[in-house]
Motif scaffolding. Sequence first.
Motif, PDB file in Angstrom:
ATOM      1  N   HIS A 202      51.535  17.640 -10.086  1.00 22.13           N
ATOM      2  CA  HIS A 202      50.928  16.930  -8.948  1.00 22.13           C
ATOM      3  C   HIS A 202      51.276  17.606  -7.621  1.00 22.13           C
ATOM      4  O   HIS A 202      50.470  17.597  -6.682  1.00 22.13           O
ATOM      5  N   GLY A 203      52.476  18.179  -7.545  1.00 27.22           N
ATOM      6  CA  GLY A 203      52.833  18.949  -6.352  1.00 27.22           C
ATOM      7  C   GLY A 203      51.866  20.104  -6.144  1.00 27.22           C
ATOM      8  O   GLY A 203      51.406  20.372  -5.022  1.00 27.22           O
ATOM      9  N   LYS A 204      51.538  20.788  -7.235  1.00 25.12           N
ATOM     10  CA  LYS A 204      50.570  21.885  -7.195  1.00 25.12           C
ATOM     11  C   LYS A 204      49.193  21.376  -6.771  1.00 25.12           C
ATOM     12  O   LYS A 204      48.515  21.984  -5.935  1.00 25.12           O
ATOM     13  N   ASP A 205      48.774  20.241  -7.353  1.00 26.91           N
ATOM     14  CA  ASP A 205      47.462  19.666  -7.014  1.00 26.91           C
ATOM     15  C   ASP A 205      47.384  19.313  -5.532  1.00 26.91           C
ATOM     16  O   ASP A 205      46.363  19.561  -4.877  1.00 26.91           O
ATOM     17  N   ILE A 206      48.460  18.724  -5.014  1.00 30.28           N
ATOM     18  CA  ILE A 206      48.497  18.358  -3.586  1.00 30.28           C
ATOM     19  C   ILE A 206      48.418  19.608  -2.719  1.00 30.28           C
ATOM     20  O   ILE A 206      47.672  19.664  -1.734  1.00 30.28           O
ATOM     21  N   ALA A 207      49.184  20.630  -3.100  1.00 32.18           N
ATOM     22  CA  ALA A 207      49.178  21.888  -2.346  1.00 32.18           C
ATOM     23  C   ALA A 207      47.777  22.494  -2.296  1.00 32.18           C
ATOM     24  O   ALA A 207      47.323  22.974  -1.254  1.00 32.18           O
ATOM     25  N   GLU A 208      47.083  22.464  -3.443  1.00 29.92           N
ATOM     26  CA  GLU A 208      45.731  23.035  -3.499  1.00 29.92           C
ATOM     27  C   GLU A 208      44.762  22.263  -2.609  1.00 29.92           C
ATOM     28  O   GLU A 208      43.892  22.855  -1.954  1.00 29.92           O
TER      29      GLU A 208
ATOM     30  N   GLU B 181      51.461  22.398   5.228  1.00 30.70           N
ATOM     31  CA  GLU B 181      51.682  21.380   4.198  1.00 30.70           C
ATOM     32  C   GLU B 181      51.465  21.971   2.803  1.00 30.70           C
ATOM     33  O   GLU B 181      52.159  21.609   1.848  1.00 30.70           O
ATOM     34  N   ALA B 182      50.503  22.888   2.693  1.00 31.05           N
ATOM     35  CA  ALA B 182      50.280  23.556   1.398  1.00 31.05           C
ATOM     36  C   ALA B 182      51.531  24.303   0.975  1.00 31.05           C
ATOM     37  O   ALA B 182      51.962  24.209  -0.190  1.00 31.05           O
ATOM     38  N   ILE B 183      52.149  25.027   1.896  1.00 29.79           N
ATOM     39  CA  ILE B 183      53.396  25.740   1.603  1.00 29.79           C
ATOM     40  C   ILE B 183      54.466  24.758   1.133  1.00 29.79           C
ATOM     41  O   ILE B 183      55.162  24.996   0.134  1.00 29.79           O
ATOM     42  N   ARG B 184      54.590  23.643   1.841  1.00 30.64           N
ATOM     43  CA  ARG B 184      55.639  22.667   1.520  1.00 30.64           C
ATOM     44  C   ARG B 184      55.511  22.167   0.084  1.00 30.64           C
ATOM     45  O   ARG B 184      56.504  22.064  -0.648  1.00 30.64           O
ATOM     46  N   PHE B 185      54.291  21.882  -0.346  1.00 27.84           N
ATOM     47  CA  PHE B 185      54.112  21.340  -1.699  1.00 27.84           C
ATOM     48  C   PHE B 185      54.122  22.423  -2.766  1.00 27.84           C
ATOM     49  O   PHE B 185      54.541  22.159  -3.898  1.00 27.84           O
ATOM     50  N   TYR B 186      53.681  23.640  -2.448  1.00 20.43           N
ATOM     51  CA  TYR B 186      53.843  24.734  -3.417  1.00 20.43           C
ATOM     52  C   TYR B 186      55.335  24.999  -3.644  1.00 20.43           C
ATOM     53  O   TYR B 186      55.769  25.273  -4.774  1.00 20.43           O
ATOM     54  N   GLU B 187      56.131  24.926  -2.572  1.00 16.41           N
ATOM     55  CA  GLU B 187      57.582  25.118  -2.704  1.00 16.41           C
ATOM     56  C   GLU B 187      58.193  24.027  -3.582  1.00 16.41           C
ATOM     57  O   GLU B 187      59.022  24.308  -4.454  1.00 16.41           O
TER      58      GLU B 187
ATOM     59  N   THR C 294      55.272  29.671 -14.401  1.00 19.46           N
ATOM     60  CA  THR C 294      54.520  28.800 -13.487  1.00 19.46           C
ATOM     61  C   THR C 294      55.243  28.668 -12.147  1.00 19.46           C
ATOM     62  O   THR C 294      54.606  28.642 -11.092  1.00 19.46           O
ATOM     63  N   ALA C 295      56.579  28.590 -12.193  1.00 17.48           N
ATOM     64  CA  ALA C 295      57.357  28.538 -10.949  1.00 17.48           C
ATOM     65  C   ALA C 295      57.105  29.788 -10.109  1.00 17.48           C
ATOM     66  O   ALA C 295      56.952  29.705  -8.880  1.00 17.48           O
ATOM     67  N   ASN C 296      57.045  30.943 -10.772  1.00 20.87           N
ATOM     68  CA  ASN C 296      56.769  32.198 -10.060  1.00 20.87           C
ATOM     69  C   ASN C 296      55.378  32.192  -9.424  1.00 20.87           C
ATOM     70  O   ASN C 296      55.189  32.688  -8.317  1.00 20.87           O
TER      71      ASN C 296
END
Length: 289
Positions: A114-120, A130-136, A150-152
């Motif tokens: 979900h963090g990835k989905d939010i970032a996208e 904000e995209a950076i924050r959630f990808y991190e 996937t983390a990479n």
Amino acid sequence: MTDQEINGDEFCRRAEKKLTGWGLFGNKYEDAADLYEKAVNSYKIAKAWEKAGSTYEKLASCHKKLESRHEEASAYADAANCYKKINPREAIRCLNESLEIFMGIGRLNLAAKHGKDIAELYEAEEDLNEAIRFYERSAELYETEGATSTANQMAQKVAQIAAQLEQYPKAIEEFEKVAKLSINNNLLKYSVKGILLNAGLCQICKGDIVGITNALERYQELDPTFSGTREYKFLADLASAIDEEDVEKFTEVVKEYDSMTRLDAWKTSLLLRAKNALKAKEVEEDDLT
């Protein structure tokens, strides 16, 4: 209003009646949840996405009362999928609810997704910080779960967006971290030269020749095979063109590499910035003479 949407409204009316009434038998939250499930199915068929999303949120509230945390989080995620079609910000809000619940019950893999989905979604909305924050956040959760690959991927997204924002030190740090994590992994080590190329292009954008030279030495120490690659030669030739302040040479180096290995939009954007900076420096020096 379609028949299916009318059906959805009727199921919702009956669910709300259950919740406000008194029942001698059964559980009113379970009964209401069943009716809300029927309602969202009707709304989805009718493509009434706003109603479907808000009804999933009501379903989530029922699951919360029933202390079914996994089902509550899943209902918020379903709400987000409906909102995605019409209102990305509402989708983000619901995904964030789902993420926090999954974090609380230890389902970190689902929280990471979900963090990835939010970032996208933030990236699509061009809210890049904000995209950076959630990808991190996603990268950290995937790493915790041992999903290194996937983390990479998430860390590289952080680096790419940081470079877009001209946050080159952060981008370089992220790319180099991923390269170090990948070099001793049999499945990931073949991606290292591409990652080091990306880090090197961020160094090129900084325009610091000493920094570029030192970086190339570090990359060779990290991966002894790197100095024999086209990626290394490309970075070294770009550095030489910058050192000589030769825009024409810089252009030829890029053209030659692109003819063999097609440059993607992200790399092209960075190289154009570096070229424009070199041109500006050339014009500035011409004005001084």
